[in-house]
Design a protein around this motif. Structure first.
Motif, PDB file in Angstrom:
ATOM      1  N   THR A   1       1.081  -1.370   0.198  1.00  0.00           N
ATOM      2  CA  THR A   1       0.256  -0.421  -0.450  1.00  0.00           C
ATOM      3  C   THR A   1       0.843   1.477  -0.057  1.00  0.00           C
ATOM      4  OG1 THR A   1      -1.651  -1.642   0.790  1.00  0.00           O
ATOM      5  CG2 THR A   1      -1.698   0.734   1.065  1.00  0.00           C
ATOM      6  N   GLY A   2       1.536   1.443   0.768  1.00  0.00           N
ATOM      7  CA  GLY A   2       2.787   2.528   0.366  1.00  0.00           C
ATOM      8  C   GLY A   2       3.634   2.561   0.257  1.00  0.00           C
ATOM      9  N   ALA A   3       3.579   1.671  -0.753  1.00  0.00           N
ATOM     10  CA  ALA A   3       4.966   1.785  -2.483  1.00  0.00           C
ATOM     11  C   ALA A   3       3.818   2.161  -3.625  1.00  0.00           C
ATOM     12  CB  ALA A   3       4.822   0.230  -3.145  1.00  0.00           C
ATOM     13  N   VAL A   4       2.433   2.507  -3.346  1.00  0.00           N
ATOM     14  CA  VAL A   4       1.487   2.938  -4.330  1.00  0.00           C
ATOM     15  C   VAL A   4       1.071   4.477  -4.777  1.00  0.00           C
ATOM     16  CG1 VAL A   4      -0.905   3.574  -4.637  1.00  0.00           C
ATOM     17  CG2 VAL A   4      -0.059   1.244  -4.642  1.00  0.00           C
ATOM     18  N   PHE A   5       2.026   5.343  -3.302  1.00  0.00           N
ATOM     19  CA  PHE A   5       1.708   6.800  -2.976  1.00  0.00           C
ATOM     20  C   PHE A   5       3.826   6.917  -3.216  1.00  0.00           C
ATOM     21  CE2 PHE A   5      -1.686   5.676  -0.138  1.00  0.00           C
ATOM     22  CZ  PHE A   5      -2.568   6.333  -1.068  1.00  0.00           C
ATOM     23  N   GLY A   6       4.400   5.959  -2.121  1.00  0.00           N
ATOM     24  CA  GLY A   6       5.899   5.962  -2.647  1.00  0.00           C
ATOM     25  C   GLY A   6       6.598   6.224  -4.241  1.00  0.00           C
ATOM     26  N   ARG A   7       6.091   5.311  -5.025  1.00  0.00           N
ATOM     27  CA  ARG A   7       6.612   5.358  -6.364  1.00  0.00           C
ATOM     28  C   ARG A   7       6.288   5.384  -7.124  1.00  0.00           C
ATOM     29  NH1 ARG A   7       7.539  -1.288  -6.157  1.00  0.00           N
ATOM     30  NH2 ARG A   7       6.978  -0.633  -8.032  1.00  0.00           N
ATOM     31  N   TRP A   8       5.129   6.502  -6.908  1.00  0.00           N
ATOM     32  CA  TRP A   8       3.753   6.520  -8.099  1.00  0.00           C
ATOM     33  C   TRP A   8       4.099   7.166  -8.977  1.00  0.00           C
ATOM     34  CZ3 TRP A   8      -1.211   6.000  -8.613  1.00  0.00           C
ATOM     35  CH2 TRP A   8      -2.115   7.107  -9.779  1.00  0.00           C
ATOM     36  N   GLU A   9       5.299   7.489  -9.108  1.00  0.00           N
ATOM     37  CA  GLU A   9       5.687   8.427 -10.014  1.00  0.00           C
ATOM     38  C   GLU A   9       6.270   7.492 -11.154  1.00  0.00           C
ATOM     39  OE1 GLU A   9       8.575  11.515 -12.414  1.00  0.00           O
ATOM     40  OE2 GLU A   9       8.472  12.017 -10.166  1.00  0.00           O
ATOM     41  N   THR A  10       7.004   6.591 -10.859  1.00  0.00           N
ATOM     42  CA  THR A  10       7.367   5.765 -11.362  1.00  0.00           C
ATOM     43  C   THR A  10       6.697   4.461 -11.750  1.00  0.00           C
ATOM     44  OG1 THR A  10       9.496   5.842 -10.049  1.00  0.00           O
ATOM     45  CG2 THR A  10       8.816   3.638 -10.877  1.00  0.00           C
ATOM     46  N   LEU A  11       4.948   3.951 -10.759  1.00  0.00           N
ATOM     47  CA  LEU A  11       4.146   2.883 -11.622  1.00  0.00           C
ATOM     48  C   LEU A  11       3.627   3.703 -12.502  1.00  0.00           C
ATOM     49  CD1 LEU A  11       3.007   2.392  -8.256  1.00  0.00           C
ATOM     50  CD2 LEU A  11       4.233   0.858  -9.240  1.00  0.00           C
ATOM     51  N   VAL A  12       2.790   5.305 -12.668  1.00  0.00           N
ATOM     52  CA  VAL A  12       2.024   5.364 -13.952  1.00  0.00           C
ATOM     53  C   VAL A  12       2.758   6.148 -15.045  1.00  0.00           C
ATOM     54  CG1 VAL A  12       0.253   5.416 -11.796  1.00  0.00           C
ATOM     55  CG2 VAL A  12       1.812   7.593 -12.564  1.00  0.00           C
TER      56      VAL A  12
END
Length: 166
Positions: free
Chosen positions: A74-85
């Protein structure tokens, strides 16, 4: 050695050492007791569990042992947002909350909110690939909100302070 000559310091030390050896030899020796337990085995040519470990591996084992994997994803969604999307999408929106699988995304404009709603299946696919399939199941995209003119717990319906502008 003569009796009338005073003893040298080295002679005193030698005599004390001989006396200590004689006292030690006369004492009974304690028997060594073997403690039952696992014997030390060598790990071999590769790194073993008792060798120094990379920090990432130690953190991963701690997360697994404490059952923090859901929170870290869950924290990775917020912490790695730019990398993910991707940087293009991340420049125009930000994740706000994640509750029960629904991710609330705030867009910078209503045009971007509409665009993100159209890109929702693609964004969901990227999030599933990056952090796992069951973390984010739905997206809710909203545009920017106007400032609130409400002050305090009670308010009067109507246009508020704007109705006196002219």
């Amino acid at each position: 050695m003569s009796e009338d000559r005073p003893a040298r310091p080295s002679d005193i030390a030698r005599a004390a050492l001989e006396a200590a050896r004689a006292a030690s030899a006369s004492r009974p020796r304690p028997t060594r007791r073997r403690i039952a337990g696992p014997r030390r085995t060598w790990s071999g040519p590769g790194p073993g569990a008792d060798d120094p470990q990379p920090l990432g591996r130690l953190v991963d084992s701690l997360v697994a042992s404490q059952d923090w994997s859901e929170r870290t994803r869950t924290g990775a969604v917020f912490g790695r947002w730019e990398t993910l999307v991707g940087p293009e999408i991340a420049a125009h929106c930000a994740p706000q909350t994640l509750t029960e699988g629904e991710l609330l995304i705030i867009a910078e404009s209503t045009a971007w909110a509409t665009q993100l709603r159209l890109l929702a299946p693609t964004i969901l696919g990227k999030l599933r690939a990056g952090v796992g399939g069951d973390v984010v199941t739905r997206l809710r995209v909203v545009g920017p909100t106007a400032p609130s003119w409400k002050k305090g717990p009670r308010s009067v319906r109507g246009r508020g302070p704007r109705d006196t502008y002219g």
